[in-house]
Write a protein that holds these residues in place. Sequence first.
Motif, PDB file in Angstrom:
ATOM      1  N   ILE A 174      42.250 -69.483 -22.374  1.00  0.00           N
ATOM      2  CA  ILE A 174      41.243 -68.706 -22.829  1.00  0.00           C
ATOM      3  C   ILE A 174      41.076 -67.352 -21.952  1.00  0.00           C
ATOM      4  O   ILE A 174      40.562 -66.270 -22.345  1.00  0.00           O
ATOM      5  CB  ILE A 174      39.918 -69.194 -22.760  1.00  0.00           C
TER       6      ILE A 174
ATOM      7  N   ALA B 116      34.086 -73.027 -31.637  1.00  0.00           N
ATOM      8  CA  ALA B 116      33.919 -73.399 -30.226  1.00  0.00           C
ATOM      9  C   ALA B 116      32.995 -74.436 -29.979  1.00  0.00           C
ATOM     10  O   ALA B 116      31.813 -74.265 -30.943  1.00  0.00           O
ATOM     11  CB  ALA B 116      33.852 -72.361 -29.244  1.00  0.00           C
TER      12      ALA B 116
ATOM     13  N   LEU C 165      37.537 -74.904 -30.051  1.00  0.00           N
ATOM     14  CA  LEU C 165      37.956 -74.716 -28.609  1.00  0.00           C
ATOM     15  C   LEU C 165      36.707 -75.644 -28.148  1.00  0.00           C
ATOM     16  O   LEU C 165      35.584 -75.276 -28.117  1.00  0.00           O
ATOM     17  CB  LEU C 165      37.696 -73.280 -28.199  1.00  0.00           C
TER      18      LEU C 165
ATOM     19  N   SER D  74      44.592 -74.519 -25.217  1.00  0.00           N
ATOM     20  CA  SER D  74      44.658 -73.104 -25.624  1.00  0.00           C
ATOM     21  C   SER D  74      44.228 -72.270 -24.058  1.00  0.00           C
ATOM     22  O   SER D  74      43.042 -72.628 -23.609  1.00  0.00           O
ATOM     23  CB  SER D  74      43.633 -72.696 -26.587  1.00  0.00           C
TER      24      SER D  74
ATOM     25  N   ARG E 263      41.575 -78.125 -27.493  1.00  0.00           N
ATOM     26  CA  ARG E 263      41.471 -77.742 -28.925  1.00  0.00           C
ATOM     27  C   ARG E 263      41.380 -78.684 -29.607  1.00  0.00           C
ATOM     28  O   ARG E 263      42.426 -79.587 -29.645  1.00  0.00           O
ATOM     29  CB  ARG E 263      42.568 -76.919 -29.305  1.00  0.00           C
TER      30      ARG E 263
ATOM     31  N   TYR F  20      34.915 -76.081 -24.931  1.00  0.00           N
ATOM     32  CA  TYR F  20      34.918 -75.288 -23.739  1.00  0.00           C
ATOM     33  C   TYR F  20      34.183 -76.488 -22.403  1.00  0.00           C
ATOM     34  O   TYR F  20      34.976 -76.064 -21.336  1.00  0.00           O
ATOM     35  CB  TYR F  20      33.819 -74.293 -23.837  1.00  0.00           C
TER      36      TYR F  20
ATOM     37  N   ASN G 101      34.648 -70.103 -18.203  1.00  0.00           N
ATOM     38  CA  ASN G 101      34.449 -70.664 -19.493  1.00  0.00           C
ATOM     39  C   ASN G 101      32.755 -71.018 -19.865  1.00  0.00           C
ATOM     40  O   ASN G 101      32.205 -70.878 -18.799  1.00  0.00           O
ATOM     41  CB  ASN G 101      35.288 -72.012 -19.606  1.00  0.00           C
TER      42      ASN G 101
ATOM     43  N   TYR H  94      42.500 -72.764 -19.249  1.00  0.00           N
ATOM     44  CA  TYR H  94      42.605 -73.707 -20.505  1.00  0.00           C
ATOM     45  C   TYR H  94      41.416 -74.523 -21.029  1.00  0.00           C
ATOM     46  O   TYR H  94      40.825 -74.821 -20.209  1.00  0.00           O
ATOM     47  CB  TYR H  94      43.966 -74.819 -20.512  1.00  0.00           C
TER      48      TYR H  94
END
Lengths: 447, 153
Positions: free
Chosen positions: A317, A398, A338, A315, A333, A340, B28, A330
Amino acid sequence: MYRKISAFLFPVTLLALVATGIWGYYESQDKDSILIKAENQYQRAFHELNDHMDQLDAEMGKSLAINSAKQTTTSMTNVWRLTYAAQNDIGQLPMTLMPFHKAEEFLSDLGTFSYKIGVRDLHVNPMSANEWKSLQSLYNHQKEIRSNLHQLQSKVLDKNLRWMDVELALASEDKKMDNTIIDGFHKVNKMVEQYPEADWGPTVNNLKVRQKEKYSHLKGKTITPEEAKREVSRLLNRPTTKNMSVVLNKKGDYQTYSVRYPLKSGDVYTDVTRIGGKVVWMIDERAVGKRKLNYEQAEAGARRFLTRLGYPNMSVISYNQTDNVLSLNYVHREDEVLVYPQALTVKVALDNGNIVGMHAAEYVFNFHETVKGKPKLSQAAAQKFVSPRLKIQKGNLAYIYGEDGNEALCYEFLGTINKEQYRVFINAQNGNEEFIEKITKADISQV
Amino acid sequence: MKKLVFLPLLFIIGVFLMVGSQSTYAGNAGKSSSGFSQNDIRLIANAVFGESRGEPYVGQIAVAAVILNRLEDKRFPNTVSGVIFQPGAFTAVADGQIYLTPNAKAKKAVMDAIDGTDPTGGCSYYFNPQTATSKWIWSRPQVKKIGKHIFCR
């Protein structure tokens, strides 16, 4: 004739000589004043380092006798602040090439240790006996470092030692120069090196262990240079490995092959892990032309690329664009969660849609991570823990590394306050606010 | 005439839309977030250009990556300017080449490094074996050679 010329030239030469002398005098004055200015900066940083170590000593000594939560918080945050100040002083001294690393690491770890205690809710979770013991032994180490630095400071003042000379000595490695300062710092560093590893508590330890373990999770067979080339040709969708050159990098945290592929448009560089043959990163230095694709087309291209590589369920982000190259970030998933830690970036050229870059280190090394546990809270219940000031745009599950370095299953909320965008991670088990991130808009086009 | 007014207006709206929709960089949550200011990026680009303008592109990314790795390294200062201006850390700072105006390639290399590409595999040091004066730097574990520079831990 000769007399005439010399009668003319003598005063001229004399004048020139005097002028040069005056000019030289001012030049040397200027140079001296600049040297003194530079020296003063070093002296200031050095004496401030000592000052901060003194204050640190007083604060740590005091903290051992504290009993109340309130005083502990004050004291620990002071320790944290002072370690930061001391690190800052060290950063201003010409010590890049001087082994003072162990002492710097010590200060950094001490900072993390005290910060974690300082910001903790000590009414709920008071300082443990172990932490007190750690604090005491850290205090003893700190004392020793400080007293050594003090001795050095006295010598610097007694003998009027100059940091500018240290800089020269370091640059030339001249053994004949007065190395008192260098030796003094060496001594402290050696001392810290011999300290037994302190019990820094779970935070620091977790991060250390994670760093060490990260690369040991690579699975698969050890590949040959030829196989590395083939992996790169597969990545770039090229039929042959002709013209590719490969070098094995033996040292480093993990072994890699660096594969270089010269093309007419520029070189393509990649690193492939020796174990498992995974591409860690790829850069195509080709100059990208005028933009012809829009975001959707480029993203679809990146998705096809990932599917072809065998990286499904990714996915987007976030993304950004520099010079007609779209970088898509990305994460993996897993059943609507998600993950991370499993992140990778794909760069798409907006002129022809080719992939011109990828970096997948986190994806490759964290691939073993799987989502553990089920959420106890519903999304609506978790949302109650988010600041009411945040206008929430969307929410999803997540999996992240929380601030203490442990994995945490969270609800992720994307929202805005005053046009600024934020990501908030709420622990799905207990509603803890694990992590908050303000999304920085780096307007790259203006750099 | 009406059309002439309309066109620049469209253009301005277009630019606004583009600026608004692109360029959301978010690190992230798995690694430390990397929100660098524009001026941080410029500073790194200056350092990269001054240090490695004769190097291949990947070598320039590597130099930028070393600066970023130092930020995370406990042995080094915690800010971009702290790392770059640490006395003795970079020759380009010592001899003033950092004040040259960087070209587009150096800036792009910095952006690639900020996006996460690290050709050095986590190195915090590099040196040019032809010009290095310090013996100590040779004692560092060497990871790889890119262009003229040897990168080490």
